[in-house]
Design an enzyme around this catalytic site. Structure first.
Site, PDB file in Angstrom:
ATOM      1  N   GLU A  50       0.897  -1.220   0.174  1.00  0.00           N
ATOM      2  CA  GLU A  50       0.072   0.064   0.106  1.00  0.00           C
ATOM      3  C   GLU A  50       0.682   1.193  -0.095  1.00  0.00           C
ATOM      4  OE1 GLU A  50      -0.621  -2.364   1.992  1.00  0.00           O
ATOM      5  OE2 GLU A  50      -2.666  -3.270   1.746  1.00  0.00           O
ATOM      6  N   PHE A 112     -11.672  -6.622  13.796  1.00  0.00           N
ATOM      7  CA  PHE A 112     -10.381  -6.999  12.783  1.00  0.00           C
ATOM      8  C   PHE A 112     -10.104  -5.902  12.125  1.00  0.00           C
ATOM      9  CE2 PHE A 112      -9.289  -9.606   9.066  1.00  0.00           C
ATOM     10  CZ  PHE A 112      -8.123  -9.868   9.354  1.00  0.00           C
ATOM     11  N   GLN A 113      -8.885  -5.881  11.797  1.00  0.00           N
ATOM     12  CA  GLN A 113      -8.409  -4.783  10.975  1.00  0.00           C
ATOM     13  C   GLN A 113      -8.843  -3.401  11.205  1.00  0.00           C
ATOM     14  OE1 GLN A 113      -8.286  -6.571   7.066  1.00  0.00           O
ATOM     15  NE2 GLN A 113      -6.252  -7.381   7.318  1.00  0.00           N
ATOM     16  N   LYS A 162     -17.232  -0.067   5.945  1.00  0.00           N
ATOM     17  CA  LYS A 162     -17.898  -1.253   4.938  1.00  0.00           C
ATOM     18  C   LYS A 162     -19.367  -0.995   4.667  1.00  0.00           C
ATOM     19  CE  LYS A 162     -17.180  -6.014   3.459  1.00  0.00           C
ATOM     20  NZ  LYS A 162     -16.576  -7.141   4.068  1.00  0.00           N
ATOM     21  N   MET A 474      24.486   8.328   2.850  1.00  0.00           N
ATOM     22  CA  MET A 474      24.459   9.405   3.452  1.00  0.00           C
ATOM     23  C   MET A 474      24.780   9.333   5.047  1.00  0.00           C
ATOM     24  SD  MET A 474      24.318  12.697   3.091  1.00  0.00           S
ATOM     25  CE  MET A 474      23.651  13.353   1.553  1.00  0.00           C
TER      26      MET A 474
END
Lengths: 570, 156
Positions: A50, A112-113, A162, A474
């Site tokens: 993502e 969940f999630q 949802k 760096m």
């Protein structure tokens, strides 16, 4: 028209003329993906992470100036997107990110999630929404695009539970937004511009200081005119490269921590800074109390909060850079004489001759700066260049001849490693006919390397030039300078086989250890229709110079060993 | 730079996440909140947030500018000529003299608002410095609990 929330999302994207969406499906966003499956108004690119989806949308937006769109699911899908949001936020890039959320019945239950997306993203978005009612969805989507692209642009998150994407409602996409509390794009005041014009005419050593806002407001053409009108010396920040064009004799170069000698000396000695869309970032100013000690400041910015934030400003002008530059040109025309700052330009020319942007080339080993300059010779203005973050980014900024705005795409404010490859995919989607090259390092490239697969699947042939010094370069450089050479966790000698890695992802790989091999590899990579890795063994301990140590005075630079004292003495 | 105290009124859209946007801005940018009061503005869809803060002049200017950038913020007023009030409730044990407590409250334009079997509650609404003094004065009556509200202000 009646439809469910998922279809509304698609219809809104089509109404906003979105051509490409970058994303990754998951549980909470599945309704929307089902609607995407059934439509053909826009293309969806399935990235493999993502974060890469959001960087790709960002790269797309930076390349063509339109709003980039990414789509992710709830929980980890969203948290993976946060780095992408923050990257876009720091560089003011217009973007809309749509995230799924657990159904409202589960909100706040640690479902969940489930994660508080609006809470997490509040400090790294221009605005965000949690949709609570299907009736609000069309309006919120319209507002999201409007807010993303107007004023000082930025990313907007729309988090949709949802049950909302499943619910049916009436879809009428609003033609306009009604946001009375949202600041309109400020119109610059004529008296502010008049005061600035007087200040420019009275100055002995004026300096145009260009920032990312000059790119965002598409002001390059007018800024070049303004500079030419008064023969005004010009410095650019990392975000403004290309605005003046590398060949422009009035351009001194990039200023700041890794700016060139003439640019930093110009800023240290100027008596009038004309700041156009820049924000006096600490990587530009160095130690603030020593910064531009003799200068008064004209600060042009669309965001009032940038003005006076770090330096005292005598001539504030709130407005769009492109509009204000036009007003300045009209005010100065006929009054400003190209010859009036000739002495100042001569001083700066001597500085530039004394320490030009240079490096010591080698016949034994490839110098990273050589690669950049050679790249400039071979592809030059034809290519779009993206980069990751680190030494390679600074060498690209110093040595590539950027000719136009939006040719240079990098993460300036946040400094996000792993930005370059997905951003290159976005840029290539915006301009399929242009060669897109990601200049990267052996550290950065592994931070979103899964996007090789995306590039291969969708035939987005971008070229990754890996300046491989087997170091997190760096950080290694700072360890050399400031930590007595204790290379804590920066030795990247243990490496993947980059050529095989590219090939494993259906791309093409080249190992390069001579200059001739580089020319051949680049030529071949441009002809191939495949994503490519050009893995170049470069000098291991090369440093990025000049360098102003963090919080040091801008005129106190560590310089490369070679110089042209003869030229400077004249 | 010299720190100054300022009271800032913020008129916002009355929506669920707006307080977190304002408070989060203060936390994230390192601004200081001394007190914060929020309530809906009667017969509108808006709320007023009143924040007392401290900072140097540049910080105070930044606070108002950054607040103005929040999308649901309509108006930010940095008060100068204002009437400013704060409220405090103090619970005393009835082992102390009710008459003395009443006299103290009245001296600060307050009153006893509740008396129970073994305790009484005094209330005072006044300027913040007067509230400080009142709280200090209550210590000799062994207060059980002191609840102080935030500042509200209105421009004169």
């Amino acid at each position: 028209m009646k439809m469910n929330g998922a279809q509304m999302v698609c219809e809104a994207l089509i109404a906003e003329d979105v051509k490409t969406v970058f994303g990754y499906p998951g549980g909470a966003i599945m309704n929307v993906y089902d609607a995407i499956y059934k439509q053909d108004g826009f293309e969806h690119i399935l990235n493999r992470h993502e974060q890469a989806s959001v960087h790709a949308a960002d790269g797309y937006a930076r390349a063509n100036g339109e709003v980039g769109v990414a789509m992710v699911t709830s929980g980890p899908g969203f948290t993976n997107a946060v780095t992408g949001l923050a990257t876009a936020y720091m560089d003011s890039i217009p973007m809309v990110v749509i995230s799924g959320q657990v159904p409202q019945s589960l909100l706040g239950t640690d479902g969940f999630q489930e994660i508080d997306a609006v809470g997490i993203s509040r400090p790294c978005t221009k605005h965000n929404y949690l949709v609570r009612d299907i009736a609000d969805l069309p309006r919120i989507l319209k507002e999201a695009f409007h807010i993303a692209r107007t004023g000082r642009p930025g990313p907007v998150l729309v988090d949709i539970p949802k049950d909302i994407t499943a619910e049916e409602g009436e879809f009428i996409y609003p033609k306009s937004v009604n946001l009375p509390s949202y600041l309109k794009v400020p119109q610059a005041k004529q008296e502010d511009v008049d005061a600035a014009v007087e200040a420019i005419l009275a100055a002995k050593k004026p300096l145009l200081y260009l920032g990312g806002g000059a790119v965002l407001s598409n002001a390059s053409e007018r800024i070049r005119k303004l500079a030419a009108l008064g023969q005004l010396p010009t410095v650019e920040t990392l975000m403004a490269l290309g605005v003046m064009g590398a060949k422009n004799p009035l351009r001194l170069g990039m200023l700041g921590m890794h700016g060139n000698y003439a640019s930093n000396m110009a800023m240290s000695e100027t008596d009038l800074i004309i700041s156009l869309g820049a924000r006096f970032d600490d990587r530009v100013t160095g130690k603030l109390s020593e910064f531009a000690k003799y200068a008064k400041v004209i600060h042009v910015d669309i965001d009032p909060a940038n003005i006076g934030k770090l330096v005292h400003v005598q001539y504030p002008i709130i407005g769009d850079v492109n509009d204000v530059v036009d007003m300045l040109i009209r005010g100065l025309k006929g009054k400003i004489k190209p010859s009036q700052y000739a002495d100042w330009r001569e001083v700066l020319a001597r500085y530039d001759a004394l320490y030009p942007q240079s490096f010591e080339d080698s016949d034994e080993v490839i110098k990273p700066q050589w690669v950049i300059e050679r790249l400039g010779e071979l592809v030059g203005e034809k290519a779009i260049i993206t980069s990751d973050v680190g030494q390679h980014q600074m060498w690209a900024a110093q040595h590539f001849p950027f000719d136009r705005p939006r040719q240079w795409i990098n993460s300036g404010g946040l400094g996000t490693m792993g930005f370059g490859l997905p951003a290159a995919l976005g840029a290539k989607k915006a301009f399929p006919d242009k060669t897109v090259i990601n200049i990267t390092g052996d550290g950065s490239i592994l931070m979103n390397v899964q996007e090789l697969v995306t590039a291969s699947e969708y035939k987005i042939p971008v070229i990754n030039v890996i300046l491989n010094n087997h170091f997190l370069g760096m950080v290694r450089q700072w360890q050399t300078f400031f930590y007595e050479g204790r290379y804590a966790e920066t030795d990247l000698s243990f490496q993947p086989n980059f050529k095989a890695l590219a090939e494993a992802c259906h791309g093409i790989g080249y190992n390069v250890s001579t200059k001739e091999e580089f020319d051949l590899a680049l030529k071949d990579a441009i002809e191939q229709d495949k994503v490519a890795f050009i893995n170049i063994q470069v000098a291991r301990f090369e440093d990025v110079l000049p360098m102003v140590p963090a919080n040091g005075a801008l005129n106190n630079m560590m310089l490369p060993k070679i110089s042209n004292p003869d030229k400077g003495a004249k | 730079m010299n720190e100054v105290r300022r009271v800032i009124s913020i008129v916002v859209e009355n929506e669920s996440s707006v307080l977190s946007r304002v408070a989060g801005l203060f936390a994230g940018r390192g601004y200081n909140i001394e007190t914060l009061t929020v309530a809906p503005i009667p017969s509108t869809q808006r709320s007023r947030i009143t924040i007392a803060t401290r900072g140097d002049e540049r910080t105070i200017i930044q606070i108002t500018k950054q607040l103005n950038k929040l999308i649901p913020v309509y108006e930010v007023v940095e008060h100068s000529e204002m009437v400013e009030k704060e409220m405090v409730l103090v619970k005393f044990p009835l082992s102390e003299s009710l008459a003395d407590i009443e006299v103290l409250c009245e001296a600060y334009n307050g009153t006893i608002v509740n008396v129970g079997v073994d305790m009484c509650i005094g209330m005072v609404a006044d300027e913040p410095c007067r509230i400080e003094h009142f709280i200090e004065a209550t210590t000799r009556f062994n207060p059980i609990e002191t609840v102080r509200g935030g500042v509200v202000a209105i421009e004169r």
